[in-house]
Design an enzyme around this catalytic site. Structure first.
Site, PDB file in Angstrom:
ATOM      1  N   HIS A 261       0.814  -1.211   0.000  1.00  0.00           N
ATOM      2  CA  HIS A 261       0.000   0.000   0.000  1.00  0.00           C
ATOM      3  C   HIS A 261       0.845   1.258   0.000  1.00  0.00           C
ATOM      4  CE1 HIS A 261      -3.277  -2.817   0.640  1.00  0.00           C
ATOM      5  NE2 HIS A 261      -3.951  -1.893  -0.004  1.00  0.00           N
TER       6      HIS A 261
ATOM      7  N   ARG B  47     -15.498   1.997  -1.160  1.00  0.00           N
ATOM      8  CA  ARG B  47     -15.243   0.668  -0.617  1.00  0.00           C
ATOM      9  C   ARG B  47     -15.289   0.746   0.898  1.00  0.00           C
ATOM     10  NH1 ARG B  47      -9.682  -2.318  -1.760  1.00  0.00           N
ATOM     11  NH2 ARG B  47      -8.899  -0.730  -0.351  1.00  0.00           N
TER      12      ARG B  47
ATOM     13  N   ASN C   9      -4.522  -6.785  -7.048  1.00  0.00           N
ATOM     14  CA  ASN C   9      -3.370  -6.781  -6.121  1.00  0.00           C
ATOM     15  C   ASN C   9      -3.464  -7.947  -5.150  1.00  0.00           C
ATOM     16  OD1 ASN C   9      -3.064  -4.347  -7.389  1.00  0.00           O
ATOM     17  ND2 ASN C   9      -3.875  -3.162  -5.695  1.00  0.00           N
ATOM     18  N   ASP C  10      -4.636  -8.069  -4.541  1.00  0.00           N
ATOM     19  CA  ASP C  10      -4.798  -9.185  -3.601  1.00  0.00           C
ATOM     20  C   ASP C  10      -5.029 -10.497  -4.328  1.00  0.00           C
ATOM     21  OD1 ASP C  10      -4.414  -8.280  -0.935  1.00  0.00           O
ATOM     22  OD2 ASP C  10      -6.198  -7.039  -1.164  1.00  0.00           O
TER      23      ASP C  10
ATOM     24  N   ARG D 235       2.359  -9.509  -0.715  1.00  0.00           N
ATOM     25  CA  ARG D 235       2.590  -8.394  -1.632  1.00  0.00           C
ATOM     26  C   ARG D 235       3.530  -7.338  -1.066  1.00  0.00           C
ATOM     27  NH1 ARG D 235      -3.511  -5.748  -1.712  1.00  0.00           N
ATOM     28  NH2 ARG D 235      -2.609  -3.731  -2.177  1.00  0.00           N
TER      29      ARG D 235
ATOM     30  N   ARG E 122     -10.694   4.207  -1.330  1.00  0.00           N
ATOM     31  CA  ARG E 122     -10.166   3.351  -0.259  1.00  0.00           C
ATOM     32  C   ARG E 122     -10.469   4.012   1.089  1.00  0.00           C
ATOM     33  NH1 ARG E 122      -5.842   2.131  -4.257  1.00  0.00           N
ATOM     34  NH2 ARG E 122      -5.585  -0.122  -4.320  1.00  0.00           N
TER      35      ARG E 122
ATOM     36  N   CYS F 157      -9.964  -2.832 -10.491  1.00  0.00           N
ATOM     37  CA  CYS F 157      -9.527  -1.649  -9.736  1.00  0.00           C
ATOM     38  C   CYS F 157      -8.156  -1.876  -9.103  1.00  0.00           C
ATOM     39  CB  CYS F 157     -10.556  -1.243  -8.689  1.00  0.00           C
ATOM     40  SG  CYS F 157     -10.764  -2.449  -7.378  1.00  0.00           S
TER      41      CYS F 157
ATOM     42  N   GLU G 299     -11.212 -10.600  -5.120  1.00  0.00           N
ATOM     43  CA  GLU G 299      -9.769 -10.512  -4.864  1.00  0.00           C
ATOM     44  C   GLU G 299      -9.244 -11.711  -4.089  1.00  0.00           C
ATOM     45  OE1 GLU G 299      -8.862  -6.949  -2.616  1.00  0.00           O
ATOM     46  OE2 GLU G 299     -10.705  -7.076  -1.457  1.00  0.00           O
TER      47      GLU G 299
HETATM   48  C1  PEP Z   1      -6.699  -4.919  -4.769  1.00  0.00           C
HETATM   49  O1  PEP Z   1      -6.495  -5.758  -3.894  1.00  0.00           O
HETATM   50  O2  PEP Z   1      -6.398  -5.094  -5.965  1.00  0.00           O
HETATM   51  C2  PEP Z   1      -7.303  -3.631  -4.442  1.00  0.00           C
HETATM   52  C3  PEP Z   1      -7.721  -2.798  -5.367  1.00  0.00           C
HETATM   53  O3  PEP Z   1      -7.410  -3.289  -3.147  1.00  0.00           O
HETATM   54  P1  PEP Z   1      -6.171  -2.923  -2.213  1.00  0.00           P
HETATM   55  O4  PEP Z   1      -4.972  -2.692  -3.077  1.00  0.00           O
HETATM   56  O5  PEP Z   1      -6.561  -1.679  -1.478  1.00  0.00           O
HETATM   57  O6  PEP Z   1      -6.043  -4.114  -1.335  1.00  0.00           O
HETATM   58 MG    MG Z   2      -7.384  -5.606  -1.968  1.00  0.00          MG
END
Ligand code: PEP
Ligand code: MG
Length: 579
Positions: free
Chosen positions: A197, A341, A462-463, A473, A304, A510, A439
């Site tokens: 993040h 979200r 991402n997740d 990550r 977020r 996203c 995710e």
């Molecule tokens: C993701 O996991 O791709 C996402 C958009 O949420 P975050 O990066 O805030 O976990």
């Molecule tokens: Mg996520």
């Protein structure tokens, strides 16, 4: 000064050239900003007044000591008073304000860090212990500074332009928000991954950054010249005049390219064959809506909301506070949809620094799991979001769903929030859409469970990558395994897009993949029609869309999806760029 180069992970594009500002862990809790020339003396006085106030405080403490108090207590107060009067505390930080333009809190902490380092080298254990006394005195002064006095205005446009690059072992996303000041132009950290993040915030601030730099915070010295090549993940420390010149030229070329892109702001995002594509913005705070509007976003695809909750020493924002913030975003987007979200707290987004995390935080009580375990907190957030829906188009997005009962419980909570507001006569949009983040691989493999209950889906790549490939990550030691083009990841994304289309509901991506121009054509070929990304990436993605022909991309993409060979996939994705 010796010049050297460090290699890490590129996380945010562009080139930054500036002076290193080393960030000690202790310095993270205070605001950092540069004070404009005309306010310097007032800032010096602010610190002087705080020092006087602490002197008085110590005197009162001394006078109020009970008669039978142990003599050591009085002695301690004397030592603290002596430390306070010593020029190293009473004068050196004032010089830092005058010469480096740091605000008072930052100047004091900078001096304390330097002193602490000197104390660490002292061999005499008694003297070494005095470090703690110095820190305690500094804390007293900081308390006064932060509690009473109003910080002065930060530097404005065109004023003092010392451009700084923050170098730290690690910076949490919340701490990074302390550096939303034009004077900070880059970030370098020892740890972190491409989609931690911290990296995401750097991208949203549109600041070049490189993470996973291993030893940067020990090798780089305060005020060293640094170049960050954000595209390559390279940091050059104390570059030669020639290298500096070359990078300045590249920086200028990038700026020119950016200006050219700006011309696309009002151009609708339509592929060559006439298919309209929705381009949405990812934001952390309502202030980011300005950048989203500036980039011509069709709305916010991911707000977020956890960033409203972070860095507040666990003080949760009330329903009213949240409502005001959501409303600000909704109003700022002028009728365009804002997808809020719900709280995605946990893992690398702890509520506060001191929070003890679980052994395996990414698999623990985060996001919707946390919210369902804290129904009052969740209900307050849902009420706040619903109230904001009276001021524009709002969509609710639920993170980290994997189980049907989690979906059902979330929907039941939304229904309860609506019922309460109805009863109270508070306005909200009855038709507010509710969507799920896809995710977790389990979600992508059980899509009928989702499309039946939800109004839209948003793929959090991402997740999804983290959980599909079982790599943390934020862990730079496994960052090389983080591969968005792994066939398993691509299959899950394609399945989600297809299931959404079949059910007639919108599907967006996203996660960071949506803002990566190298992947735009692949995602278009897979059928994606909604992309949500940082505003800074939006125009480059739009340019790619304008040059894409779906009729040609689709068969190539189908071929890629049949492949299970990573090298062949990577090559074919590169080929798409040339079509
Ligand atoms: C993701 O996991 O791709 C996402 C958009 O949420 P975050 O990066 O805030 O976990
Ligand atoms: Mg996520």
């Amino acid at each position: 000064m010796a010049s050297f180069t460090l290699h890490g992970i590129p996380v945010s594009r562009g080139i930054a050239i500036g002076r290193a500002h080393l960030l000690a862990a202790a310095a993270l809790d205070v605001k950092h900003y540069l004070v404009a020339e005309e306010h310097l003396e007032a800032e010096v006085q602010r610190l002087q007044q705080a020092l006087v106030a602490v002197h008085k405080e110590l005197q009162t403490l001394w006078l109020d000591l009970p008669k039978d108090a142990p003599t050591e207590l009085g002695a301690f107060i004397d030592v603290h008073a002596l430390i306070l009067s010593d020029p190293m505390i009473s004068e050196a930080p004032l010089d830092i304000i005058r010469t480096r333009h740091y605000n008072a809190e930052w100047a004091l902490l900078t001096q304390i860090d330097e002193l602490s380092a000197q104390f660490d080298e002292i061999e005499d254990p008694y003297l070494r212990e005095r470090k703690a006394d110095i820190q305690q005195v500094a804390e007293r002064v900081l308390k006064v500074l932060m509690g009473s006095a109003q910080p002065l205005a930060a530097v404005g446009d065109g004023e003092y332009q010392a451009q700084m690059i923050v170098v730290a072992h690690d910076i949490s996303p919340a701490d990074m928000l302390q550096f939303r000041d034009r004077s900070f132009i880059g970030f370098v950290t020892d740890v972190g991954g491409q989609n931690s993040h911290t990296a995401i915030v750097a991208r949203s601030l549109d600041i070049p950054a490189a993470v996973g730099m291993s030893q940067a915070s020990t090798l780089v010295a305060q005020d060293d010249w640094i170049i960050i090549d954000g595209d390559a993940g390279v940091v050059i420390v104390n570059p030669s005049a020639l290298v500096l010149e070359q990078y300045r030229e590249r920086q200028n070329a990038l700026q020119r390219a950016r200006k050219k892109l700006n011309k696309l702001k009002k151009t609708p995002a339509v592929t060559k064959d006439g298919t309209p594509i929705t381009l949405l913005a990812n934001i952390e705070l309502p202030d980011d809506c300005a950048a989203a509007m500036e980039a011509g976003a069709n709305g916010v695809g991911l707000f977020r909301s956890e960033f409203l909750f972070m860095g507040r020493n666990s003080r949760i924002p009330s329903e009213d506070e949240q409502f005001e913030q959501y409303k600000r975003a909704v109003v700022a987007m002028k009728g365009r949809p804002v997808t809020i979200r719900t709280l995605d707290i946990g893992a690398d987004k702890p509520l506060d620094q001191t929070e003890h995390t679980a052994l395996n935080p990414a698999l623990g009580l985060r996001a919707i799991r946390y919210c369902l375990a804290e129904p009052q907190l969740f209900l307050a957030q849902l009420r706040a979001i619903l109230r904001a829906s009276a001021f524009g188009k709002v969509r609710i997005l639920i993170p980290m769903l994997a189980h049907a009962f989690e979906i059902d419980q979330s929907l039941a909570m939304i229904a309860q929030a609506k019922a309460e507001l109805r009863e109270e006569g508070v306005k909200f949009d009855e038709t507010v859409q509710v969507g799920a983040m896809i995710e977790i691989p389990a979600a992508a493999l059980a899509l009928p469970m989702f499309v039946k209950r939800m109004d839209f889906l948003s793929i959090g790549t991402n997740d999804l990558i983290q959980y599909t490939l079982a790599i943390d990550r934020v862990d730079y030691e496994v960052a090389h395994l983080y591969n968005p083009l792994h066939p398993a990841v691509l299959q899950l994304i394609a399945m989600t897009i297809a299931a959404g289309h079949k059910a007639g509901i919108d599907v967006a991506v996203c996660g960071e993949m949506a803002g990566d121009v190298k992947l735009t054509r692949l995602l278009l070929g897979m059928g994606l029609r909604e992309f949500s990304m940082h505003p800074a990436q939006l125009l480059s993605v739009k340019q790619e869309i304008l040059n894409s022909d779906l009729a040609r991309l689709a068969p190539q993409t189908r071929k890629i999806m049949r492949s299970m060979e990573p090298d062949a996939i990577a090559d074919a994705v590169q080929q798409l760029q040339l079509m």
